[in-house]
Scaffold this motif. Structure first.
Motif, short mmCIF file in Angstrom:
data_model
loop_
_atom_site.label_atom_id
_atom_site.label_comp_id
_atom_site.label_asym_id
_atom_site.label_seq_id
_atom_site.Cartn_x
_atom_site.Cartn_y
_atom_site.Cartn_z
N MET A 1 0.85 -1.19 0.00
CA MET A 1 0.00 0.00 0.00
C MET A 1 0.89 1.24 0.00
SD MET A 1 -3.00 1.06 2.71
CE MET A 1 -3.93 2.56 2.51
N GLN A 2 0.59 2.20 -0.87
CA GLN A 2 1.40 3.40 -0.96
C GLN A 2 1.21 4.29 0.25
OE1 GLN A 2 -0.49 4.96 -4.57
NE2 GLN A 2 -1.23 6.69 -3.42
N GLN A 3 2.22 5.10 0.50
CA GLN A 3 2.15 6.05 1.61
C GLN A 3 1.21 7.21 1.24
OE1 GLN A 3 3.65 5.65 4.69
NE2 GLN A 3 4.05 3.60 3.86
N HIS A 4 0.50 7.71 2.21
CA HIS A 4 -0.44 8.80 1.98
C HIS A 4 -0.13 9.99 2.87
CE1 HIS A 4 -3.42 6.62 -0.55
NE2 HIS A 4 -2.90 5.58 0.06
N GLN A 5 -0.31 11.15 2.30
CA GLN A 5 -0.19 12.37 3.10
C GLN A 5 -1.33 12.44 4.10
OE1 GLN A 5 -0.11 15.32 -0.20
NE2 GLN A 5 1.66 16.16 0.90
N ILE A 6 -1.05 12.93 5.25
CA ILE A 6 -2.08 13.22 6.25
C ILE A 6 -2.27 14.73 6.24
CG2 ILE A 6 -2.83 12.98 8.64
CD1 ILE A 6 -2.41 10.34 7.10
N VAL A 7 -3.47 15.17 5.87
CA VAL A 7 -3.71 16.60 5.66
C VAL A 7 -4.91 17.06 6.46
CG1 VAL A 7 -2.73 16.49 3.34
CG2 VAL A 7 -5.18 16.13 3.66
N SER A 8 -5.16 18.35 6.41
CA SER A 8 -6.34 18.92 7.07
C SER A 8 -7.59 18.57 6.28
CB SER A 8 -6.20 20.44 7.17
OG SER A 8 -6.27 21.01 5.86
N ARG A 9 -8.75 18.73 6.91
CA ARG A 9 -10.01 18.46 6.22
C ARG A 9 -10.15 19.34 5.00
NH1 ARG A 9 -13.48 14.25 5.83
NH2 ARG A 9 -15.57 14.96 5.27
N GLU A 10 -9.75 20.59 5.11
CA GLU A 10 -9.86 21.52 3.99
C GLU A 10 -9.00 21.08 2.81
OE1 GLU A 10 -9.34 22.33 7.13
OE2 GLU A 10 -11.31 23.22 7.57
N GLN A 11 -7.78 20.61 3.10
CA GLN A 11 -6.90 20.13 2.04
C GLN A 11 -7.46 18.86 1.39
OE1 GLN A 11 -3.45 20.01 4.69
NE2 GLN A 11 -2.35 21.37 3.27
N TRP A 12 -8.08 18.01 2.23
CA TRP A 12 -8.67 16.78 1.70
C TRP A 12 -9.82 17.10 0.76
CZ3 TRP A 12 -13.48 14.50 1.68
CH2 TRP A 12 -13.54 13.17 1.25
N ILE A 13 -10.67 18.08 1.14
CA ILE A 13 -11.79 18.47 0.29
C ILE A 13 -11.28 18.99 -1.05
CG2 ILE A 13 -13.63 20.19 0.00
CD1 ILE A 13 -14.46 17.97 1.82
N ALA A 14 -10.22 19.76 -1.04
CA ALA A 14 -9.67 20.29 -2.29
C ALA A 14 -9.17 19.15 -3.19
CB ALA A 14 -8.53 21.26 -1.98
N ALA A 15 -8.48 18.16 -2.59
CA ALA A 15 -7.99 17.03 -3.36
C ALA A 15 -9.15 16.18 -3.88
CB ALA A 15 -7.04 16.18 -2.50
N ARG A 16 -10.15 16.02 -3.04
CA ARG A 16 -11.31 15.21 -3.44
C ARG A 16 -12.06 15.87 -4.59
NH1 ARG A 16 -14.09 12.64 -5.61
NH2 ARG A 16 -15.83 11.30 -4.99
N LYS A 17 -12.20 17.17 -4.58
CA LYS A 17 -12.90 17.88 -5.66
C LYS A 17 -12.12 17.77 -6.97
CE LYS A 17 -15.02 21.78 -4.76
NZ LYS A 17 -15.29 23.15 -4.24
N ALA A 18 -10.79 17.80 -6.89
CA ALA A 18 -9.99 17.64 -8.10
C ALA A 18 -10.21 16.24 -8.68
CB ALA A 18 -8.52 17.86 -7.78
N HIS A 19 -10.28 15.24 -7.80
CA HIS A 19 -10.54 13.87 -8.26
C HIS A 19 -11.96 13.74 -8.80
CE1 HIS A 19 -10.25 9.56 -8.54
NE2 HIS A 19 -11.26 9.39 -7.70
N LEU A 20 -12.90 14.47 -8.19
CA LEU A 20 -14.29 14.44 -8.63
C LEU A 20 -14.42 14.88 -10.08
CD1 LEU A 20 -17.30 14.06 -7.99
CD2 LEU A 20 -17.34 16.42 -7.13
N ALA A 21 -13.61 15.83 -10.49
CA ALA A 21 -13.64 16.29 -11.88
C ALA A 21 -13.27 15.14 -12.82
CB ALA A 21 -12.68 17.46 -12.06
N HIS A 22 -12.32 14.32 -12.42
CA HIS A 22 -11.94 13.16 -13.23
C HIS A 22 -13.04 12.10 -13.23
CE1 HIS A 22 -7.50 14.34 -12.31
NE2 HIS A 22 -8.01 15.07 -13.29
N GLU A 23 -13.68 11.92 -12.09
CA GLU A 23 -14.79 10.96 -12.01
C GLU A 23 -15.93 11.39 -12.93
OE1 GLU A 23 -14.47 9.04 -7.53
OE2 GLU A 23 -15.63 10.89 -7.79
#
Length: 245
Positions: free
Chosen positions: A1-23
């Motif tokens: 399993m790859q290593q993952h950054q541990i970030v704030s909720r706000e940073q996670w939301i930003a990353a999730r929205k970027a992925h949502l665009a690909h979805e």
């Protein structure tokens, strides 16, 4: 399993929205593909296939149960086997409860295998399945729709599976075929898919794809090596449980 950054909720939301665009891009591409699939030409089924069911002989048209659409699950179960393929059974566990929902949209579902009816019924009872399952052992249906191959075909080493794109790796291989029956009783073959084309119909895999470990099949002899018949998994204690009895 790859290593993952541990970030704030706000940073996670930003990353999730970027992925949502690909979805969303994938969703739109899938919708275009489905529209293209529905527009494919059809082939009239001229053979009079007859199957063996639990109550006797069944003609192909009867499998539709009065509905215009029929989905055939080609389940790997050779005549000399004692059980169906574990991978096909993995898929069957998923569509077992879909049958009434599909019927509500004018679509019948039937599993078709080479094995004799007595074996199909015994295994169906063992697995607790209720979908229709018939034997094609007395017809050329499996061969005609590209899921059963002779020793001579296998010996050639030529790609004959999945529309000639994949080498045959066994006498029985999985697939799904779709048919349409018009008001005049004429039957047409509209679609078939094999190999990775079956992937999207396995709901369990789609759930695993949402998890951090994914399908977790790296390092196995082959991807589905871990799959067992539903009643053959060993009970496993939950890891990391917060409940201590």
């Amino acid at each position: 399993m790859q290593q993952h950054q541990i970030v704030s909720r706000e940073q996670w939301i930003a990353a999730r929205k970027a992925h949502l665009a690909h979805e969303k891009e994938l969703t739109q591409a899938r919708e275009r593909l489905a529209e293209e699939r529905r527009a494919l030409p059809w082939v009239k089924v001229d053979k009079s296939y007859v199957f063996d069911g639990p109550n006797g002989k069944v003609e192909f048209g009867d499998l539709f149960k009065g509905r215009p659409q029929l989905v055939v699950q080609h389940v790997m179960f050779a005549s000399d086997w004692d059980a169906a393929c574990k991978s096909c059974s993995f898929w069957a566990d998923g569509y077992e409860r879909m049958v009434p929902h599909l019927a509500a949209r004018d679509t019948s579902v039937v599993a078709v295998s080479l094995a004799p009816v007595a074996k199909l019924e015994a295994f169906k009872k063992r697995m607790g399945w209720s979908f229709d399952w018939v034997s094609s052992g007395s017809s050329s249906f499996n061969q005609d729709y590209g899921v059963t191959f002779s020793p001579e075909q296998i010996a050639t080493g030529k790609p004959m599976y999945n529309f000639g794109t994949t080498r045959i790796y066994g006498p029985e291989l999985p697939g799904i075929s779709v048919f349409y029956r018009n008001e005049a009783g004429e039957v047409f073959h509209t679609y078939s898919c094999f190999a990775r084309g079956l992937d999207m119909m396995n709901a369990a895999y789609q759930y695993l794809d949402l998890t951090p470990l994914g399908r977790h099949e790296e390092g196995l002899p082959y991807p589905m090596d871990w799959v067992r018949l539903r009643d053959q998994y060993e009970p496993q204690a939950a890891k990391g449980s917060c409940c201590h009895g």
